[in-house]
Motif scaffolding. Structure first.
Motif, short mmCIF file in Angstrom:
data_model
loop_
_atom_site.label_atom_id
_atom_site.label_comp_id
_atom_site.label_asym_id
_atom_site.label_seq_id
_atom_site.Cartn_x
_atom_site.Cartn_y
_atom_site.Cartn_z
N GLU A 163 1.86 6.58 -6.78
CA GLU A 163 0.86 7.57 -7.19
C GLU A 163 1.43 8.97 -7.08
N GLU B 9 2.40 1.67 -3.39
CA GLU B 9 1.36 2.12 -4.33
C GLU B 9 1.11 3.62 -4.16
N GLU B 10 1.05 4.04 -2.90
CA GLU B 10 0.81 5.47 -2.66
C GLU B 10 2.00 6.31 -3.11
N THR C 214 0.84 -1.20 0.00
CA THR C 214 0.00 0.00 0.00
C THR C 214 0.88 1.25 0.00
N ARG D 213 -8.30 -0.56 -4.12
CA ARG D 213 -8.19 0.85 -3.75
C ARG D 213 -9.20 1.69 -4.54
N ARG E 170 -4.60 -2.47 -6.48
CA ARG E 170 -5.02 -1.25 -7.19
C ARG E 170 -6.53 -1.24 -7.40
#
Lengths: 258, 648
Positions: free
Chosen positions: B265, B261-262, B258, B283, B280
């Motif tokens: 982003e 992934e953040e 997570t 989310r 993904r």
């Protein structure tokens, strides 16, 4: 033969397979040595017959004879022709064709050498086909051969087919990049370089991985070793070994005295 | 199992001595991710602090050259006892200082499984049983105990039935299980598996991951290095992510992924870790109020956590109000999403390979695929590759191909299937390395049985899976020159082709580097680039994503797309179904040497899934996720699924 084209151990449940590797080694060596010492054709053919018989008793006769024939055929031509033409033992001509004379003595010598070689080849192939490599090294280690030497022996049996397979893959890869392996001398030299370098480097990389894996599995440990297989030698086999050794000594002594 | 063991790294920094390297790992003293000279001085590990309690399943991941293998080598004592270098800080196993113990002593606590399934075997065993017994013999196990213990270890890894087989006859997955059994025989408390599945097919990969999981359940400490986070993350208790030698993340997999992934982003990550698609998707659903709970690591978790009824009713409401388009029409155009509903129903209504074949011929017939390559110059021209009723039986009697007929003329064709299904045999038919024992293969109209391979290499460049079978010149640039020089291009054209191949493969920075100073991922790309530089109308790539990290896969994808748009035919032989789905116009699925499915990815995945999965083709995560969420049966990528979500 196995799939790689090499003559290898052929598992079976036969009296020859059941013998200790050391017994087979001693008896086989004795048979070949006795063959050298025997004077007439009768003894020679008996020893060759014994060798072939043991191959069939071991259930590997057909493959042994086939492989022996493949090995011996070119040698037979060379031995008989060369000795027949160029060894004028006894100076008895058998036939003359222009400048060429076939000598009877040379021909006999060539055939004798061929039979001795055939006995050796059949004995060796029978030994390979009926002796489990791991049991052989276990037996040799128990007779004092160092562990590392036995490992090298076993590993070398697999090394050649491994390298052969790797070389095939490399040749495929280089041909796919336009390498011509069927051209003249320059092309062949280029092909050799393109083959040898990755082959060598790949073998070194493999050796590095293998040595690490072996080390992690206690290859260099100093403690006592044991073995998966127990290679027993019953009294009857020990007697057979002694008989073989005595047989060689008696034959050799008889030849010397005669 | 021996005593439970803690692993402790305290301020560990390790720098390989110059020239000491291992070509089978991702770590190289002189090869950073960029591979530049400046980076060659970087230590392989930098100030790593980490403590692992006994019985933990630790997943280790990160980009190529991140330090993953060096981390593992510290556990087994290969660093510093075998690989020479400067080690600072302290590494200990169960309170024992690693530098103070020999590799053999550590081997009784730490079992190490290497990437290569074959090279790690002793090379001196005629049977599987003897291989496992090797270590037991070396530590002096009583003779009567050796065989039962060896058989017990084989039983634990599920290959006891193979005890009397020659190890050389086993598949990659079976060999890796044999390697695990061999180290289990020494009764270690810790199992270290360094990229154990990178050379395996999906079935072998799944078997090894399942085995690691069962060993973990049995109380072992597992340290498993992998790029396959879809399989690793759901099984691991902890995930360590290394990058440039540093421990970047260390937490439970969900938290780590997570965070990555953040960061991704927010453009704070280099994107070198492949985030599982389910995360993904979860989310995106959570942002829409349709997903509750922790972000999902598997499709099953996604299904459980999603309010599917709400998703469907939203979809229905929008459809009735005219807001939504059909799923297919709303998909991105470059992913062939505009397969009309009629086509979809037509395909799903006839779940047979033949139906897929009929939709697939001619190739690239997907009408919506805006990225489709140009058709052949003239309909009268013979196809570039024409395989007609080709069968191939090896001298050993093995039937490898059975009556295969394929015609390929452009675009990207992916050949999928189990190991042993006939993929490599088919690939070798495409440039004449093998010729069919019956039937014909024609390359640009020329029968391969009548042309030498060196001549056919002008039409078809074939890149094999293992770059080490191919690379032999001193530098990357000289390696790339080999192919075009052999094909007789003039000097200027060779220069031009090499520059293009270096650029598209991301190798410009390492053009003067010795290929053996590069990590495996980069060597793989050098091998691909060396074939690209031949400028052949067709390129066959065997497992091009094998050993590549996320950014490497992305570069290989760009290479494939570039070739397609340049009008070249690309044939992928691959187990990476996700990659194939994203880049191929056409999938050909082989089983037992025969074609069982042939068509555009959507048609193939929408046909008989059970048959396709039996053939070793894992349906992509996005396709399965879309299916359980009711977003259609023909989604190929996470991006496409998210796009459908927006319009549902």
């Amino acid at each position: 033969m196995n799939g790689t084209g090499f003559f290898t151990y052929q598992p079976a449940d036969s009296p020859i397979h059941a013998l200790s590797p050391v017994t087979k080694l001693v008896c086989g060596a004795a048979l070949v040595l006795v063959t050298f010492a025997l004077p007439g054709w009768g003894g020679l053919l008996v020893t060759l017959g014994l060798a072939v018989l043991s191959a069939f008793v071991g259930g590997v006769g057909r493959s042994v004879v086939r492989t022996a024939a493949t090995v011996l055929a070119p040698l037979a031509v060379g031995l008989v022709v060369l000795h027949g033409l160029f060894t004028p033992a006894g100076r008895v001509p058998l036939a003359t064709l222009g400048p060429l004379t076939v000598w009877q003595g040379g021909l006999v010598l060539g055939l004798r050498t061929l039979v001795i070689l055939a006995t050796f080849v059949v004995v060796a192939l029978t030994f390979v086909a009926t002796t489990h490599p791991k049991r052989l090294t276990t037996a040799l280690i128990e007779r004092g051969v160092p562990e590392n030497v036995s490992y090298v022996f076993l590993a070398s049996l697999q090394l050649v087919p491994d390298l052969q397979a790797r070389a095939r893959r490399i040749l495929d890869a280089q041909q796919s990049r336009g390498l011509d392996v069927s051209g003249g001398l320059t092309d062949r030299f280029r092909a050799f370089v393109a083959l040898a370098s990755p082959l060598l480097i790949g073998a070194l990389v493999s050796a590095q991985t293998r040595s690490l894996a072996l080390e992690a599995r206690g290859f260099s440990g100093q403690g006592p070793r044991t073995h998966l297989y127990q290679v027993s030698e019953p009294p009857a086999e020990r007697l057979l070994q002694a008989f073989a050794v005595v047989g060689v000594l008696v034959t050799a002594g008889w030849r010397v005295l005669a | 199992m021996t005593t439970s063991a803690d692993i402790r790294f305290e301020g560990v920094t390790f720098r390989y001595k110059s020239g000491v390297d291992s070509n089978d790992s991702d770590d190289s003293d002189s090869s950073s991710s960029a591979g530049s000279e400046a980076d060659s001085a970087r230590p392989a590990l930098i100030d790593v602090d980490c403590q692992v309690e006994a019985g933990t399943f630790v997943g280790i991941t990160g980009p190529s050259d991140a330090g993953k293998s060096t981390f593992c080598r510290c556990l087994s004592g290969f660093v510093p006892h075998f690989f020479d270098g400067d080690l600072d800080g302290s590494v200990s196993i169960a309170g024992t200082d690693v530098p103070e113990s020999s590799i053999g002593e550590l081997g009784e606590t730490v079992g190490y499984v290497f990437e290569d399934p074959f090279d790690q075997l002793t090379g001196a065993a005629t049977t599987v049983l003897e291989e496992v017994a090797f270590g037991l013999e070396r530590i002096g196990t009583p003779r009567e105990d050796i065989e039962p213990r060896a058989r017990e270890c084989l039983d634990r890894v599920g290959i006891e039935a193979l005890a009397d087989r020659d190890p050389g006859t086993l598949s990659g997955g079976q060999l890796q299980r044999l390697a695990i059994a061999s180290v289990l025989a020494l009764d270690p408390g810790i199992l270290v598996l360094d990229e154990p599945t990178s050379q395996l097919d999906p079935a072998g990969t799944e078997a090894v991951f399942d085995l690691a999981e069962s060993m973990h359940e049995a109380g072992y400490t597992i340290c498993l290095v992998s790029q396959d986070l879809h399989r690793l993350a759901p099984r691991a208790d902890r995930l360590l992510v290394l990058g440039d030698g540093r421990l970047r993340y260390d937490d439970d997999p969900r938290t780590v992924l997570t965070a990555i992934e953040e960061a991704s982003e927010a453009n704070e990550s280099n994107g070198s870790v492949t985030i599982p698609g389910t995360l993904r998707i979860g989310r995106a659903l959570r942002e829409r109020g349709l997903f509750d709970g922790d972000l999902p690591l598997t499709v099953a978790e996604l299904e459980v956590g999603t309010d599917i009824e709400a998703l469907r009713s939203t979809n229905a409401r929008r459809a009735s109000s005219g807001e939504a388009t059909t799923p297919a029409a709303s998909a991105p155009s470059n992913s062939a999403a505009a397969v009309p509903p009629e086509s979809e129903s037509g395909t799903s209504g006839s779940n047979t390979p033949e139906s897929a074949v009929s939709e697939a011929n001619p190739p690239n017939s997907d009408p919506s695929d805006s990225a489709s390559p140009p058709a052949s110059a003239s309909s009268d021209d013979p196809p570039l590759i024409d395989v007609e009723n080709a069968s191939h039986t090896y001298a050993s009697g093995t039937d490898a191909l059975a009556d295969v007929s394929l015609s390929m003329d452009g675009g990207c064709v992916a050949i999928l299937g189990h190991n042993g299904a006939g993929k490599t045999t088919l690939a070798k038919q495409l440039n004449g390395l093998l010729t069919p024992t019956s039937g014909t293969v024609r390359i640009a109209g020329r029968d391969t049985s009548e042309a030498p391979v060196a001549r056919l290499a002008r039409e078809v460049g074939l890149c094999f899976q293992n770059p080490d079978d191919q690379l032999f010149r001193p530098t990357v640039e000289s390696e790339l020159r080999f192919g075009p020089e052999r094909l007789g291009y003039d000097e200027a054209r060779v220069d031009e082709l090499v520059e293009e191949a270096l650029a598209v493969s991301g190798l410009d920075a390492v053009r003067d580097t010795d290929t053996y100073d590069l990590g495996r991922a980069q060597r793989g790309r050098v091998a691909i680039a060396s074939v690209l530089a031949m400028d052949t109308p067709a390129v066959v790539l065997d497992e091009p994503t094998g050993g590549q990290d996320s950014s490497g896969v992305s570069i290989v994808g760009d290479i494939v797309d570039d070739c397609r748009s340049a009008g070249r035919l690309v044939v992928l032989v691959t187990h990476d179904v996700g990659f194939a789905a994203e880049h191929a116009d056409r999938l050909v699925v082989l089983a037992d040497g025969a074609v069982i499915a042939d068509g555009p990815p959507r048609a193939v995945f929408d046909s008989d899934r059970a048959a396709i999965e039996r053939a070793g083709v894992t349906i992509p995560v996005a396709t399965r996720a879309a299916s359980v969420l009711g977003l259609g049966e023909d989604v190929l990528s996470v991006g496409e699924l998210l796009s459908r979500l927006d319009t549902s």
